[in-house]
Design an enzyme around this catalytic site. Structure first.
Site, PDB file in Angstrom:
ATOM      1  N   CYS A 343     -39.357  42.314  18.643  1.00 22.91           N
ATOM      2  CA  CYS A 343     -38.184  40.289  18.919  1.00 22.91           C
ATOM      3  C   CYS A 343     -36.971  40.908  17.804  1.00 22.91           C
ATOM      4  O   CYS A 343     -35.714  40.196  17.916  1.00 22.91           O
ATOM      5  CB  CYS A 343     -38.819  38.996  18.034  1.00 22.91           C
ATOM      6  SG  CYS A 343     -39.209  39.879  16.003  1.00 22.91           S
ATOM      7  N   ASP A 344     -36.946  42.149  17.563  1.00 20.71           N
ATOM      8  CA  ASP A 344     -34.853  42.378  16.520  1.00 20.71           C
ATOM      9  C   ASP A 344     -34.164  43.165  17.033  1.00 20.71           C
ATOM     10  O   ASP A 344     -34.730  43.818  17.399  1.00 20.71           O
ATOM     11  CB  ASP A 344     -35.641  43.134  15.308  1.00 20.71           C
ATOM     12  CG  ASP A 344     -34.810  43.485  14.345  1.00 20.71           C
ATOM     13  OD1 ASP A 344     -33.491  43.049  14.635  1.00 20.71           O
ATOM     14  OD2 ASP A 344     -35.349  44.186  13.096  1.00 20.71           O
TER      15      ASP A 344
END
Length: 409
Positions: A343-344
């Site tokens: 999710c980065d």
């Protein structure tokens, strides 16, 4: 959608791609992704070529770039020495039967407990670059042989190292004199021209600096026994780099012309050069999207799962890419942004790389020259698994992943 690039409709697999890991072979590996396919025969070829190119120089593999047991075993069987940066790496070597007395501990700053354990195991040569480390070694490994790391120009490398390590030339002589005063054995000098060095002149300049130090110390009655050329020997990714022959063409005459005498041991610590081109990272496409007019591919591997070097160079580190598409070289290509599964948002590896316009979910992306600093950096960030290594070819039996081994003897 971004327009197709039709003038790249026919492509060739890069010439330095391992022959044993061509797209058809990779497509036949029915293994869950991500995995790192490693051709140990390529490692053998690279080691053999390196040893032949610089006669008289002993190879000490810098195992931090890929410490897989199969690679360590293959190189040990060929007669390679090893360089470690931690006690953990030394333990790995002990597990496969490597004698610590044949190992160089080249990290200039070491934990006290690691010095004690290494010395007890029989390791006797330690790098340093500061007065504090000398006092530590004198207390914890009395009488040990020490070699100083010189700070040299590494500005032409992709990963400069001199800001963190290396004694200035004017300090080195005094430090080795202090080593003798403390009861240590002034043994040698080393340097590092930076990882993935791009110019052959860097080695000549560094050898000149080492030669000047050796001459000065000779006047003090210190005759050094080792010159360690360090690492920095490049591998081929996308951009061209100096060939091994060109590098040897700079090193060999420099050793003859710039040293006041020839030390008993000439050493080098190649890492990336020996293993990078031996491996291909295999990842699956999880999603294909268009965002703000850009084509995006989402993979099950990212920077935090083995491709960290793409982050360290601000997305300027380019790897050769291919896909599992049978029409890869037949259809028009589109520019893609290629990102990882986490999710980065910074977990993005490639920008504007040209891939088949037909690539989609379920296809696989093959990332070439992925044998160095991938397994070493891989983590379980966000719960996604790191790549598993799978080995083909070579002479060393797998001690840790027999189920994943698909070839070799």
């Amino acid at each position: 959608m971004t327009a197709a690039i039709t003038d790249q409709a026919r492509l060739d697999l890069p010439g330095h791609w391992p022959a044993a890991l061509g797209p058809q072979t990779l497509a036949g590996l029915d293994l869950p992704t991500p995995f790192l396919a490693v051709d140990l025969d390529t490692v053998v070829d690279r080691y053999t070529a390196f040893a032949a190119a610089i006669p008289g120089v002993s190879t000490f593999y810098a195992m931090k770039c890929n410490p897989s047991a199969d690679i360590l075993g293959t190189l040990a069987a060929l007669g390679s020495g090893f360089e470690v940066a931690s006690i953990g790496e030394l333990r790995m070597l002990q597990e496969i039967g490597v004698d610590p007395a044949e190992v160089l501990y080249s990290n200039p700053i070491k934990p006290p407990a690691a010095i004690v354990e290494a010395r007890k195991a029989g390791l006797w040569r330690f790098s340093f670059d500061s007065e504090g480390e000398l006092h530590k070694l004198a207390q914890l490994a009395p009488g040990a042989a020490v070699y100083i790391r010189l700070r040299v120009d590494d500005s032409t490398s992709s990963f400069p190292l001199s800001r963190k390590f290396g004694a200035e030339a004017h300090e080195a002589r005094a430090l080795l004199l202090l080593a003798r005063q403390l009861g240590l054995r002034p043994y040698g000098v080393t340097f590092h021209v930076g990882s993935q060095c791009g110019t052959t002149s860097a080695w000549r300049q560094a050898i000149a600096a080492a030669g000047a130090l050796m001459a000065a110390l000779a006047a003090d009655g210190i005759h050094l026994e080792m010159l360690d050329l360090g690492g920095g020997f490049p591998a081929r990714y996308v951009e061209r780099v100096p060939s091994l022959e060109q590098i040897a063409g700079a090193i060999v005459p420099a050793l003859d012309e710039l040293l006041p005498y020839r030390p008993r041991l000439l050493a080098a610590e190649p890492g990336r050069h020996l293993v990078a081109e031996s491996a291909v990272m295999v990842a699956s496409v999880l999603g294909r999207e268009v965002r703000a007019g850009e084509n995006w591919l989402y993979l099950d591997i990212g920077a935090y799962h083995g491709m960290m070097e793409t982050q360290q160079t601000v997305q300027q580190w380019r790897f050769p890419l291919w896909t599992s598409r049978t029409d890869h070289a037949l259809v028009p290509h589109l520019p893609f942004t290629v990102t990882g599964p986490s999710c980065d948002s910074s977990d993005t590896m490639f920008y504007g790389v040209n891939l088949p316009s037909t690539v989609d979910v379920g296809d696989r992306l093959y990332i070439g020259s992925a044998g160095a600093y991938t397994l070493s950096y891989a983590s379980h960030f966000n719960g996604f698994p790191p790549p598993e290594p799978v080995f083909v070819g070579g002479v060393a039996p797998s001690a840790h992943l027999p189920a994943a081994r698909v070839g070799g003897s």
